[in-house]
Design an enzyme around this catalytic site. Structure first.
Site, PDB file in Angstrom:
ATOM      1  N   LEU A 167       0.835  -1.207   0.000  1.00 19.23           N
ATOM      2  CA  LEU A 167       0.000   0.000   0.000  1.00 19.23           C
ATOM      3  C   LEU A 167       0.871   1.259   0.000  1.00 19.23           C
ATOM      4  CD1 LEU A 167      -2.856  -0.994   2.483  1.00 19.23           C
ATOM      5  CD2 LEU A 167      -2.429  -1.699   0.109  1.00 19.23           C
ATOM      6  N   ARG A 218       2.192  14.544   6.551  1.00 15.17           N
ATOM      7  CA  ARG A 218       3.076  15.063   7.589  1.00 15.17           C
ATOM      8  C   ARG A 218       4.537  15.189   7.159  1.00 15.17           C
ATOM      9  NH1 ARG A 218       2.339  11.905  12.867  1.00 15.17           N
ATOM     10  NH2 ARG A 218       1.339  10.251  11.673  1.00 15.17           N
ATOM     11  N   GLU A 263      -9.165   0.277  16.060  1.00 19.33           N
ATOM     12  CA  GLU A 263      -8.304   1.416  15.729  1.00 19.33           C
ATOM     13  C   GLU A 263      -8.206   2.339  16.937  1.00 19.33           C
ATOM     14  OE1 GLU A 263      -6.482   1.902  12.708  1.00 19.33           O
ATOM     15  OE2 GLU A 263      -7.009  -0.189  12.978  1.00 19.33           O
ATOM     16  N   ASN A 281      55.981   9.815 -14.866  1.00 20.36           N
ATOM     17  CA  ASN A 281      55.988  10.760 -13.763  1.00 20.36           C
ATOM     18  C   ASN A 281      55.299  12.045 -14.210  1.00 20.36           C
ATOM     19  OD1 ASN A 281      56.812  12.793 -11.838  1.00 20.36           O
ATOM     20  ND2 ASN A 281      58.182  11.209 -11.047  1.00 20.36           N
ATOM     21  N   ALA A 331      54.110  18.261 -10.701  1.00 26.69           N
ATOM     22  CA  ALA A 331      53.103  19.103 -10.057  1.00 26.69           C
ATOM     23  C   ALA A 331      52.521  20.100 -11.053  1.00 26.69           C
ATOM     24  CB  ALA A 331      53.725  19.860  -8.888  1.00 26.69           C
ATOM     25  N   SER A 379      57.061  19.805 -14.049  1.00 29.14           N
ATOM     26  CA  SER A 379      56.051  20.573 -13.323  1.00 29.14           C
ATOM     27  C   SER A 379      55.467  21.661 -14.205  1.00 29.14           C
ATOM     28  CB  SER A 379      56.675  21.239 -12.096  1.00 29.14           C
ATOM     29  OG  SER A 379      57.120  20.240 -11.211  1.00 29.14           O
TER      30      SER A 379
HETATM   31  C1  UD1 Z   1      -3.223   1.076   9.813  1.00 29.92           C
HETATM   32  C2  UD1 Z   1      -4.107   0.021  10.492  1.00 29.92           C
HETATM   33  C3  UD1 Z   1      -3.754  -0.056  11.958  1.00 29.92           C
HETATM   34  C4  UD1 Z   1      -2.276  -0.405  12.090  1.00 29.92           C
HETATM   35  C5  UD1 Z   1      -1.434   0.626  11.358  1.00 29.92           C
HETATM   36  C6  UD1 Z   1      -0.004   0.228  11.372  1.00 29.92           C
HETATM   37  C7  UD1 Z   1      -6.198   0.153   9.235  1.00 29.92           C
HETATM   38  C8  UD1 Z   1      -7.581   0.625   9.245  1.00 29.92           C
HETATM   39  N1  UD1 Z   1      -5.485   0.432  10.319  1.00 29.92           N
HETATM   40  O1  UD1 Z   1      -3.570   2.307  10.406  1.00 29.92           O
HETATM   41  O2  UD1 Z   1      -4.528  -1.043  12.627  1.00 29.92           O
HETATM   42  O3  UD1 Z   1      -1.920  -0.439  13.468  1.00 29.92           O
HETATM   43  O4  UD1 Z   1      -1.857   0.723   9.987  1.00 29.92           O
HETATM   44  O5  UD1 Z   1       0.738   1.212  10.718  1.00 29.92           O
HETATM   45  O6  UD1 Z   1      -5.785  -0.505   8.318  1.00 29.92           O
HETATM   46  N2  UD1 Z   1      -3.209   3.593   2.320  1.00 29.92           N
HETATM   47  C9  UD1 Z   1      -3.614   3.498   1.022  1.00 29.92           C
HETATM   48  N3  UD1 Z   1      -4.869   3.869   0.692  1.00 29.92           N
HETATM   49  C10 UD1 Z   1      -5.755   4.320   1.613  1.00 29.92           C
HETATM   50  C11 UD1 Z   1      -5.332   4.419   2.944  1.00 29.92           C
HETATM   51  C12 UD1 Z   1      -4.057   4.041   3.279  1.00 29.92           C
HETATM   52  O7  UD1 Z   1      -2.846   3.084   0.150  1.00 29.92           O
HETATM   53  O8  UD1 Z   1      -6.885   4.624   1.214  1.00 29.92           O
HETATM   54  C13 UD1 Z   1      -1.846   3.200   2.665  1.00 29.92           C
HETATM   55  C14 UD1 Z   1      -1.018   4.361   3.188  1.00 29.92           C
HETATM   56  O9  UD1 Z   1      -0.300   4.972   2.159  1.00 29.92           O
HETATM   57  C15 UD1 Z   1      -0.104   3.672   4.185  1.00 29.92           C
HETATM   58  C16 UD1 Z   1      -0.882   2.461   4.660  1.00 29.92           C
HETATM   59  O10 UD1 Z   1      -1.907   2.260   3.706  1.00 29.92           O
HETATM   60  O11 UD1 Z   1       1.072   3.195   3.589  1.00 29.92           O
HETATM   61  C17 UD1 Z   1      -1.484   2.630   6.038  1.00 29.92           C
HETATM   62  O12 UD1 Z   1      -2.386   3.695   6.017  1.00 29.92           O
HETATM   63  P1  UD1 Z   1      -2.589   4.630   7.244  1.00 29.92           P
HETATM   64  O13 UD1 Z   1      -3.660   5.589   6.951  1.00 29.92           O
HETATM   65  O14 UD1 Z   1      -1.296   5.165   7.717  1.00 29.92           O
HETATM   66  O15 UD1 Z   1      -3.153   3.584   8.329  1.00 29.92           O
HETATM   67  P2  UD1 Z   1      -3.074   3.753   9.865  1.00 29.92           P
HETATM   68  O16 UD1 Z   1      -4.087   4.739  10.297  1.00 29.92           O
HETATM   69  O17 UD1 Z   1      -1.688   3.972  10.257  1.00 29.92           O
END
Ligand code: UD1
Ligand code: CA
Length: 452
Positions: free
Chosen positions: A9, A16, A155, A376, A379, A405
């Site tokens: 993902l 941030r 969550e 050689n 310099a 040199s």
């Molecule tokens: C998620 C988990 C949480 C876990 C945590 C660990 C869920 C609902 N929660 O929360 O239980 O402890 O990861 O890090 O899954 N992403 C997508 N598409 C989306 C949303 C997210 O590709 O629509 C990707 C983000 O880029 C990221 C990853 O999924 O790489 C996690 O997404 P993020 O929103 O950070 O999940 P957390 O709230 O951290």
């Protein structure tokens, strides 16, 4: 044999980071963040991962290229929705789906492999990676029933004060049986936040009376996800430590590991000593018994054994055995230093070969030159590779020649074997072997032509 494919993902925004660069492309040790997750997933599944992209997707695809298949998630409606985007590509083509995140660069291939193997060995539809940690870092909490079996994930935002006290956390990495996954994803309800949570798939398995297996990760540091540039620096430091440790255990001395930067593609031979503040980048290969650094940057360079490199910058160059360079040397693209070459302070070599035993002690620029053995170079010698015709041309110097040199070698020019140039000579014509030339033939020929 069963097949497993990873879905990584990477569609989230990474708000941030406060960056125009997509989060997963921020580099750690010379590679985009996502490379580490891709590498680990590829080696754990023995197949090309599918990456779910969204925010900055074009840039991600361009940067990572063939390393993954890509599916686009638009809009981003949560982690379950993200995984669902891979269904069309993968349905019927893989027995297991390993889900992981592109922003977890420390997760090891070994850990993912253990997860995949644990799932392949069980009858239930999913094995999830968990970690016990004091600092919950906003992770989901693992819920267990009275018998200690996993009953779901909550969550942080939705957890009760009691649930918040749970230290068993959801890493967000799972291995699913594919048939179960594709079906369960359709049954995930919309969360109060308006997203589809992959974590709800765990609750669905439990409700179906199926076994959910949790695999506890051994090293909590592997689970660090990158959300800010502070996390980026933390992860980079840990990855660096990991690599440095590996080289030390392989027989390389690092006198100050904390200031030694070795990228993942680098190789270093035994009994080589890496002094402080040294950066080894790209496809650099270093042989045995060398002393490298301090204060040295080496990029895409191949170095033999028994070499010394002190306070120098080397890029796309080759050094054979027993070559010494520095302090303050600069090898540029195409520099090739044969056995026993000595290159002292403030030398620069580009696209040139220095033959065995050739010495170049001080303040010289050698570009586009072929220099034979035991020459050689005095310099301040300069190859004026933009010759009088204004084109880049070559300088050839025969074996045993002695370049005085401050000689200027105006290319194209050939110095014969054993020839000698006097100090301050400006050489504009070929010098026959064993001949002494001196002086400055430079004289006004004509007015300089106008050029743009
Ligand atoms: C998620 C988990 C949480 C876990 C945590 C660990 C869920 C609902 N929660 O929360 O239980 O402890 O990861 O890090 O899954 N992403 C997508 N598409 C989306 C949303 C997210 O590709 O629509 C990707 C983000 O880029 C990221 C990853 O999924 O790489 C996690 O997404 P993020 O929103 O950070 O999940 P957390 O709230 O951290
Ligand atoms: Ca996260």
């Amino acid at each position: 044999m069963s097949t497993t494919t990873a879905v990584i993902l990477a569609a989230g925004q990474g708000t941030r980071m406060l960056s125009t660069l997509p989060k997963v492309l921020h580099p750690i040790l010379g590679r985009p963040l996502a490379h580490y997750a891709l590498d680990a997933a590829r080696s754990a599944t023995a197949s090309q991962p599918v990456m779910v992209i969204g925010h900055g997707g074009d840039a991600v695809r361009q940067a990572l290229g063939e390393a993954a298949h890509y599916v686009v998630q638009e809009p981003q409606l949560g982690t379950a929705h993200a995984v669902q985007q891979a269904e069309t590509l993968l349905k019927g083509r893989t027995d297991y789906v390993l889900v992981t995140y592109a922003d977890m660069p420390l997760l090891r291939a070994e850990t993912l492999t253990r997860l995949v193997q644990a799932q392949q060995a069980q009858r239930g539809p999913v094995t999830m990676l968990t970690v016990i940690a004091e600092d919950p870092r906003g992770f989901g909490r693992i819920l267990r029933d009275a018998d200690g079996r996993v009953s779901g994930i909550v969550e942080e935002a939705q957890a009760t004060p009691e649930q918040l006290k749970i230290h068993e956390l959801n890493v967000g990495v799972y291995c699913f049986s594919a048939d179960f996954l594709w079906d369960a994803l359709r049954r995930v309800p919309l969360s109060p936040k308006g997203e589809y949570y992959l974590t709800d798939v765990i609750g669905i398995a439990v409700a179906d009376g199926l076994d959910v297996q949790a695999l506890a990760a051994e090293d909590a540091a592997e689970m660090i996800g990158i959300n800010t540039r502070v996390h980026l620096a933390e992860a980079a430091a840990l990855l660096r430590e990991r690599i440095n440790r590996q080289w030390m255990l392989a027989g390389v001395t690092l006198t100050a590991p904390a200031t030694t930067y070795i990228e993942p593609g680098v190789a270093v031979g035994r009994d080589t000593v890496i002094e402080p503040n040294t950066h080894l980048r790209g496809k650099t290969i270093i042989g045995e018994n060398c002393i490298i650094g301090p204060n040295t940057v080496i990029v895409d360079t191949s170095i033999g054994s028994h070499c010394k490199v002190l306070a120098s910058m080397l890029e796309s160059a080759v050094m054979e055995d027993h070559v010494e360079i520095g302090p303050f040397g600069h090898l540029r693209k195409g520099a090739y230093l044969c056995q026993g070459v000595h290159m002292g302070n403030f030398g620069e070599v580009k696209n040139s070969r220095l033959g065995p035993g050739t010495k170049m002690g001080h303040f010289s620029y050698i570009g586009d030159a072929g220099i034979e053995a035991d020459v050689n170079i005095g310099a301040g010698t300069i190859t004026c590779n933009f010759g009088m015709d204004g084109k880049k041309s070559r300088t050839e110097i025969g074996a045993g020649a002695f370049i005085g040199s401050d000689t200027l070698l105006v290319a194209p020019v050939t110095i014969g074997k054993g020839a000698v140039t006097g100090s301050g000579a400006v050489v504009t014509h070929d010098v026959p072997p064993d001949t002494i030339v001196v002086g400055v033939p430079a004289r006004p020929l004509r007015a300089r032509e106008k050029h743009d």
